[in-house]
Design an enzyme around this catalytic site. Structure first.
Site, PDB file in Angstrom:
ATOM      1  N   LYS A 113       4.258 -47.251  60.069  1.00  0.00           N
ATOM      2  CA  LYS A 113       4.198 -47.932  58.776  1.00  0.00           C
ATOM      3  C   LYS A 113       5.502 -48.685  58.531  1.00  0.00           C
ATOM      4  CE  LYS A 113       5.863 -43.880  56.252  1.00  0.00           C
ATOM      5  NZ  LYS A 113       5.670 -42.983  55.104  1.00  0.00           N
ATOM      6  N   TYR A 129      32.311 -65.472  48.158  1.00  0.00           N
ATOM      7  CA  TYR A 129      31.908 -65.460  46.757  1.00  0.00           C
ATOM      8  C   TYR A 129      32.804 -64.531  45.940  1.00  0.00           C
ATOM      9  CZ  TYR A 129      27.535 -67.952  47.675  1.00  0.00           C
ATOM     10  OH  TYR A 129      26.605 -68.889  48.017  1.00  0.00           O
TER      11      TYR A 129
END
Length: 370
Positions: free
Chosen positions: A40, A265
């Site tokens: 999964k 940033y």
């Protein structure tokens, strides 16, 4: 080892490591015990199709996915083994039937909805798996609901119970062993009750990866191998083989002086008074590299040396401090693999390896190494 292009960010998947882990868990089981492997969440981030293909050839008996769409993808890619859908819901029964998937049934609501559709299609003995809640309290029939379940199953010819299963919530924690053993006893009682009503014996499975390692005597008919196959053990001292190595190449190197300002940033990366040499790599938080690993909190491998992040991690890139390292554009950086390991990064983030592995998006190519 196969030739691979190295001009992109990639998750290298080691087939030998995968098979070594599979053999380790397989060696703990009786010859008749079946092995179900969970693929999964895109194979815990490793690539569901690639992983299922490898393990189908290696001898896995079953696969499990979370959602019907994941099972459909496997079928379209040529996976032939039985596939258990753990959270099937009720909206995609048509896909489940059309692609021969086997739904996990957690309550009467889902069971009734499936049986109504099977009746309309005149289908009988469709394979299902009954989920029991033995203490996880997420999905599954509570002990008090089992009589209602049995009454319904006794008059429903449209389904056949292939297995009864439950999930251990703390199998990795020795402090909680009494609770785990209580779950197993509750599971046995519930499975016994269902079996008596059915008149035949479905498979039983409750052990996850940690359970296989620590409670092998309760392997029953099948076990479910999840994080262990990907190289993470629940037992201290057990060294499994990391299957995935997250790598990329340096895009650019800059020699910065103290007067050049700051890096990235928020100007969070501070240039040292004597100058700083930085390398920019094409992996950011959109690639599963958590922003909390920036500003020196994580270190990656470059030419055998551990180099720290510098400045904030960007969406598609981050910067590394390679001052004093013989690095050049095009050199390979290992984000995790043998060193650092995914467990190392998980410890920094105060999380679990599952979260890091499943955060790597599909835009990062998976490359199988033989």
């Amino acid at each position: 080892m196969q030739q691979i292009k190295e001009d992109f960010s990639r998750l290298e998947i080691s087939l030998p490591a995968c098979l070594a882990n599979y053999k380790y868990f397989r060696s703990k089981l009786d010859a008749t015990t079946k092995m179900l492997v969970l693929v999964k969440a895109n194979g815990y981030g490793h690539g569901a199709v690639e992983f299922a293909t490898m393990l189908q050839d290696a001898g896995a008996d079953y696969f499990a996915v979370a959602l019907p769409v994941e099972g459909v993808e496997l079928r379209k890619s040529g996976i032939r083994k039985p596939i258990l859908v753990l959270t099937s819901g009720t909206d995609f029964f048509e896909d489940i039937i059309n692609y021969s998937l086997e739904p996990g049934i957690p309550n009467i609501y889902v069971l009734e909805a499936l049986c109504e559709l099977l009746k309309a299609k005149n289908l009988r003995n469709y394979p299902i798996h009954i989920k029991l809640d033995t203490g996880m309290h997420r999905l599954g029939f509570m002990p008090s609901e089992i009589p209602t379940l049995c009454a319904y199953l006794s008059k429903c010819p449209y389904v056949k119970v292939v297995s009864v299963y439950s999930h251990l919530s703390t199998a990795e924690d020795p402090v909680a062993d009494d609770f785990t053993l209580g779950q197993i006893e509750l599971f046995k009682k519930g499975a016994d009750t269902i079996e008596k009503v059915l008149g035949y014996r479905p498979m039983r499975h409750i052990l996850n990866s940690a359970g296989i390692e620590r409670f092998t005597q309760y392997q029953f008919d099948m076990v479910r191998l999840g994080i262990g196959i990907y190289g993470v053990s629940a037992v201290k001292g057990v060294k499994l083989s990391p299957v995935a190595s997250f790598k990329c190449k340096i895009l650019q190197i800059k020699e910065l002086k103290a007067g050049d300002g700051a890096i990235g940033y928020g100007r969070a990366g501070v240039i040292a008074p004597e100058g700083t040499r930085i390398a920019t790599i094409p992996v950011g938080y959109a690639d599963g590299l958590d922003r909390r690993l920036g500003c020196g909190r994580a270190r990656f491998l470059l030419h055998g040396e551990s180099v720290p992040t510098i400045g904030n991690i960007c969406m598609d890139m981050c910067m590394l401090d390679v001052t004093g390292v013989n690095a050049k554009e095009g050199d390979t950086v290992t984000i995790f693999g043998e060193n650092p390991t995914v467990e190392d990064l998980a410890e920094i983030l105060e999380t679990i390896p599952y979260e890091i592995l499943t955060s790597i998006p599909r835009r990062i190519e998976r490359v199988i190494l033989h």
